[in-house]
Each structure stands twice: as structure tokens, then as C-alpha cells.
Design a protein around this motif. Sequence first.
Motif, PDB file in Angstrom:
ATOM      1  N   GLY B 244      -0.127  -3.781 120.131  1.00 50.29           N
ATOM      2  CA  GLY B 244      -0.828  -4.639 119.174  1.00 50.29           C
ATOM      3  C   GLY B 244      -0.838  -4.078 117.769  1.00 50.29           C
ATOM      4  O   GLY B 244      -1.808  -4.257 117.028  1.00 50.29           O
ATOM      5  N   ALA B 245       0.264  -3.430 117.399  1.00 52.83           N
ATOM      6  CA  ALA B 245       0.295  -2.744 116.103  1.00 52.83           C
ATOM      7  C   ALA B 245       0.022  -3.673 114.924  1.00 52.83           C
ATOM      8  O   ALA B 245      -0.613  -3.267 113.944  1.00 52.83           O
ATOM      9  N   LEU B 246       0.482  -4.927 115.024  1.00 54.60           N
ATOM     10  CA  LEU B 246       0.283  -5.831 113.889  1.00 54.60           C
ATOM     11  C   LEU B 246      -1.168  -6.323 113.794  1.00 54.60           C
ATOM     12  O   LEU B 246      -1.521  -7.012 112.843  1.00 54.60           O
ATOM     13  N   GLY B 247      -1.980  -5.973 114.764  1.00 52.43           N
ATOM     14  CA  GLY B 247      -3.394  -6.340 114.690  1.00 52.43           C
ATOM     15  C   GLY B 247      -4.263  -5.177 114.249  1.00 52.43           C
ATOM     16  O   GLY B 247      -5.482  -5.299 114.186  1.00 52.43           O
ATOM     17  N   ASN B 392       6.345  -8.720  98.792  1.00 55.85           N
ATOM     18  CA  ASN B 392       5.733  -9.585  99.806  1.00 55.85           C
ATOM     19  C   ASN B 392       6.763 -10.031 100.837  1.00 55.85           C
ATOM     20  O   ASN B 392       6.482 -10.068 102.038  1.00 55.85           O
ATOM     21  N   ALA B 396       6.748  -9.114 104.777  1.00 59.53           N
ATOM     22  CA  ALA B 396       6.794 -10.184 105.788  1.00 59.53           C
ATOM     23  C   ALA B 396       7.943  -9.939 106.759  1.00 59.53           C
ATOM     24  O   ALA B 396       7.794 -10.141 107.968  1.00 59.53           O
ATOM     25  N   GLN B 399       7.042  -7.328 109.299  1.00 57.28           N
ATOM     26  CA  GLN B 399       6.175  -7.860 110.362  1.00 57.28           C
ATOM     27  C   GLN B 399       6.955  -8.805 111.278  1.00 57.28           C
ATOM     28  O   GLN B 399       6.779  -8.785 112.495  1.00 57.28           O
ATOM     29  N   ALA B 400       7.827  -9.612 110.659  1.00 56.40           N
ATOM     30  CA  ALA B 400       8.574 -10.597 111.461  1.00 56.40           C
ATOM     31  C   ALA B 400       9.463  -9.907 112.493  1.00 56.40           C
ATOM     32  O   ALA B 400       9.625 -10.410 113.602  1.00 56.40           O
ATOM     33  N   SER B 403       8.427  -9.467 116.183  1.00 60.72           N
ATOM     34  CA  SER B 403       8.488 -10.492 117.221  1.00 60.72           C
ATOM     35  C   SER B 403       9.815 -11.244 117.223  1.00 60.72           C
ATOM     36  O   SER B 403       9.998 -12.148 118.022  1.00 60.72           O
TER      37      SER B 403
END
Lengths: 296, 423
Positions: B244-247, B392, B396, B399-400, B403
Motif C-alpha cells: 500500500g505504498a501509494l497510500g 506534476n 503522476a 504513481q501510475a 498499477s
Amino acid sequence: MTTRVRPRRGDPALGSIALVALGLYVLFIVIPVIMSGWKSLTNENPLLAQADFVGLSNYTEMTRDSDLAASLSFTLLLAGAVTIVANVVGIGFAMLLNRTSLSYRMMRTVAFLPQVLSGVVVGYVWRYILARDGILNNVLVSLGIIGEPITWLGSPRLAMFSVGIVAAWVLTGFTTVVHLAALQSIPVELYQAALVDGAGRWQRFRRITFPMLAPGTTISVTISLITMLKLYDIIAVLTSGGPANSTQSTALYIIQLAFTDNRYGYASAVAMLLLVVSIVIALSVTALLRRREVDL
Amino acid sequence: MRRKRPTVVCLAAALALTGCSAASTGGGEGDSALTYLTFETPSLTAKFWDTSIANAEKKVPGVKVNKIVAPSTDRDAYAKQLQASGQFPDLLQSITPSTFATAGLLKPYDQTWVDAKFLLPMGNAYKGKVYIPPTNSQIIPEVFYNKKLFAEAGISAPPKTWSQFMAVCAKLKDAGITPVELGGGDPFSASMPLVGILSADVLGENPNWLKERYAGKVKFTDANVKAAVTKYRTMVEKGYFNDGALGVKYADSITNFTSGKAAMYIMGSWFLGAVPKDRADDFGAFLTPTDDGSLVVPFSVGGSMAVSAKAADPAKATAFAQAWSLDPANYKTLIEGDGAFPMLKDKTLDDYGVSVTKVFKDSYSYVTAQNEKVSAFGWATNDDSMPSGLNNAFYAASQALFSSDDIDGELAKLDAAWDAATK
């Protein structure tokens, strides 16, 4: 004893109030929209102090902007889903709380509370609730419903879902109150007659309650849609539009274009697009729901 | 009652307030009133700014500086808002010069003064001019590691090559230890591993890559960039980051790493300010490994304040900025609290009276040593800085790729964003 002043036709006081209201409307709504419309035809960049007329090039650029398409898709999906959920739950809550005792009046206040809170506060509170080690995961794990904590804001799909749930939670307070008001305007005699005719609970809801809620639903659905189409604050705090821009609403995108990318002209064009989309959706939905009112 | 009175009173009050405002910013007859945009963090507190401003004021007679605090650490965004509303400050702390210099909003420093005082005078120069004194530097990022967790997994030394690094990650994972902590809930933090890999592989091979990207000679979709990004994607696929690293928020990722929940943490050297003093010897640091083990230091020379080209009193604004930029007391706070590496000429760490950890000294040795230094990808404030707004898109993409395995698609998006930002 209070004395009520009955307004008279041609009352100059009323005229003054109307003029002030009209003036404020023009000052804060009409003029900014016109200015935004003009800026959308320029390449205004506040840092470079440049604002050349570029015609419709900002609008043609929008057709190639995949980030805009993604933000608009998310916004429309969010608006549709949240409006449905908030209104269905709102009708349910309204029926549950349609009592006159003190405890029910207190529960109505509690139901309306999310609507009173600022979006920023809501965002912060839910960020803690939805964190990997937050309250929600702790409860779900301790009840054995899930084995591992879920990262509610950590993957694109889950983050979109989480934003929707939080937005629906906020909006349900409003839809509950609107539907409650509509419920209380239904004549009791209709239910008494239905009871005499032997109508069951479901039949009473389908034949009396649901149709009579129509005017309230029109207002509630329209305002819900407009609120969601311009949603900014909750998302800004909860996810900042992430992860990977998956929860970037169009309003959030406009802010980024204007204040991060310094593209006032293009941001204004996107803002005009959002305005047109909002007007078209609001008018269409209102017309559709009003037709339902007339058909009843 | 005469209806005009409220209007007259309001107008008079407004005029009076305007007059008061102008008078009050003066701070005394003959004084120059300047506005100074700062920001606050747990280490750079309001007290730090107030004290440092007061100290610099004493060195520049006749100057009164009024502090403006940015609402977040994003000074650039706030400075843009101030500019848009006609309130651009006279002095601006730690902004990205290229963003504002392009618009002619900044006044360059006297090059003779810069050359005389700093180790790397042109370290953050933009188009040949220095808009923020090159007072300090950072390595962005380093790979920090927990020596005890390495030992637990049977790892005796930090990896030197990329294959060794991957082997270390695998060994840690097999031992039930999270290899790398990532606070991916904050976009900049999510991008750190990618910043390290791109700096090491792409800029390490071609230090002019960013300038060539401006010239259109190279692209993100080129094979070497794709190969570097594929390394990052492989780390994701193999599950080397925390669940859950992006959380996970940036602040929480620091706590998670320092409390031993993960063996490694990829972050800018400002993390050195957060290393627990009582357990500092438990931590070490190394650079993002390259394929052949050569060292590439992703480097960023930061600086103190920029001076507005339209400052109320340019001479006094510059004098104040110079006084602040040379004050050793400010360096002490920046070094101890913010992990900054000082860049003043003819000074050693001892000259600042600081108490720093071994891992700080080891990291600082990368700065003082003769080695290959490249601009930290996306963090440079000089000619290698990315176009405004591109960060930015880069965040993004970072993060993209958690997944999505569509590396080509994400790189194409970056190229499109770059082209849109520079057209």
C-alpha cells in the motif's frame, strides 16, 4: 407582539432589494463569467504578463488533451454515482427520520452535520479514517472482515471509490433534509385512504410517497449534480487528485492549469467547458424530472 | 440622517488604513520596507526565520523586512499567486529561479560576489546568471539503509551495482523484511526511486540529457530512458516496496523507516535531519547503484533568497540577501535540522559549530569528493530544471507505474507534457 409588514405592490423597498440582489449577481457571477470567456480566447500567463488574443486555439487544444478527458470522465462518473447514492440513501434516511419526537429531531441534526462541515475538514477527517492504519482498517481487521489493511487511497480504483463514498456521505445530509421537507408536505389523508383500501407498506411507498417526493427529488438531484460537477475541496485534501491523477476532478485540473502551469487562458477555456457541461446537465435533468412531476 | 455619511466614513477609513499601512511598513524614517517570502517546516520554524531576519537586519542599516509565510512548502505556487495579485515579494526564499527569471521577475546577483563566496558559483545558475546564492546542496536521492535489518537478512555490505541491489532486495524480502519504504501518498515522494534511477542511468551517461530534451534531440520514449524506468517497474512488480505504498504519506514513511519497518528508504539528503540522533549509527547511506558500479551523485545546489527585479529598494534588498546568505547561524540550523550540505568557500563543518551524525558526514563526503555529479532529475534549479508544470506529470507517471505496466504510454505522456509546456 410582532408586527408583520406586508409587502405592497410597487413597494420601493422591495425594488431596492431586488436592485441590490441584481447588482451583486452581475458583479459576482455575470462579470466573472464574461471575463473568463474573454480570457479563454487569450494565452494569458500571469508570470510573463502576456495575454495575446489566440482565437479558439484553447478550445481546439482541449480536443487533444488526454488529462482533460480523464478529469472530465472522472467528474461525470463521480457526479452520476454520488447523486444516485446520496439521493437513494437520503430518501431512506428521510423516511426513517420522519417522526416528531425529540430523539428523531436530534438524529436529523446529526444526519445534516456532514453538510455543515467545510470540505477541508471533511477531507482531513476522512484521510485519517481511510489511512492504512486508520480507524476503518482497524475496525475491519479486528472484526475479522479483512485480513490485511486495505489502502483505500493507495490505488487508482480504490481512491476513486473512496472519494465517491466521502462525497456521498457529505451530500446525504442535504438530500435527507430536502426529502424530509417533501415528505412532510404529503397530506396524511392520502395514507389514511390507502390504509382503508388495504394498501401495504410497499404499495404506500410506491403509490404515494415516491410520487409525492418528485418535486423534492428534482431539487435534490439537480443541486447534487451541480455540487459534484464542481467538487474541489474534499478531493484536494483527501487525495490531491492522485494517485496518478486518478481522482483529479475537472475543478482540480483547472486550478493546476491556472496556478501551477500559469496558463490562465487555457484554464479559463476549461472552466467555460465545465460551465457549459454543468448547465446542459442541470437543464436536461431538471426537464426530465419535471416531466415526471407533471406525469404524476 | 444624511445617507452619505457611511460612504464618506468608509472612504475616509479606507484612505486612513492605506496611509497607516504605508507608514507602518516603513519602520522608521528613511528605512526601506521589504517583503520576504519564507516557508515554515518542523526544522525551519517561525522562530528561525524571525531570528535570522533580525540578525540580517542588524547588518544592513535602514532596512525593515516584513515576513510573508507561504501557506505550504510550495513557495513557487504561492509566489505565482502573489505575482498574479500584484504582490510579488521583494525577496523570495528557496524558489525555482528559472520559473521567475524567464518572466524577468528576478534580479541576478553580482557575479564577483558569488565567485568570491561559494564553492560552486555557477551551481544553480540559470542561463549564465545567478538568481539565488548557491549556499547549500542536497543529494537527491540517496538510498538510506538500516544496518541492523541488513545484518538480520545476512547482508554484510551495501550494494554497489544494480544487480547487487536487486539481490539485496530479494534477500530482504525472503527474510520477511520490507526492502524499500515509499511514502507514495505524496506525489514527490512517490517519484524518488525513479529520480534516483534516471539520474544514475540517463544523466550518468549523458549529463546534458535535459538540455538536449529542450533542444528536441532526445525524448522520454528513447530506449535508454525506457530501460531505466523498467528497473523501477521491476521493483514494483517484485513487491520490493511496502504494501500500500501509494497510500502512505511522506511524513509517515519517515517514521516507518526510522522505526525499523523497512530496510531501505530512498529520499533526498534532507532526510539526514530526521535521522534519530540516539540511533544514528544504525543508519547508513549509498547512492542509487548503476549497472557497472560507477558512482553518480544526483546533485542539486540550492540557495537562499532571490531578489525581485522590481524590489522597493534593490540595493538594500540585495545587501539583506547577501547578509542572510552568509550568516553562519543560519547554516547551523540548515545543516542540523534540514540535512543541508554547506557550500561556502574556505569553511569546514567544524566552522559552523554543528553536531552531525556519521551518516551525515559520509553523505557530505560525496559532495566534497571529486566524482561524477549530475543534476538531480526534476530537482535542478539551474539550466537542467524541468519546464514549469512538468514535475506534476512526472510525479503522476511515478504513481501510475505502480498499477500499470504501460511504460511506453507513460513516457509518451511525459513527452507530450514537455512539448505542451515548452511550446
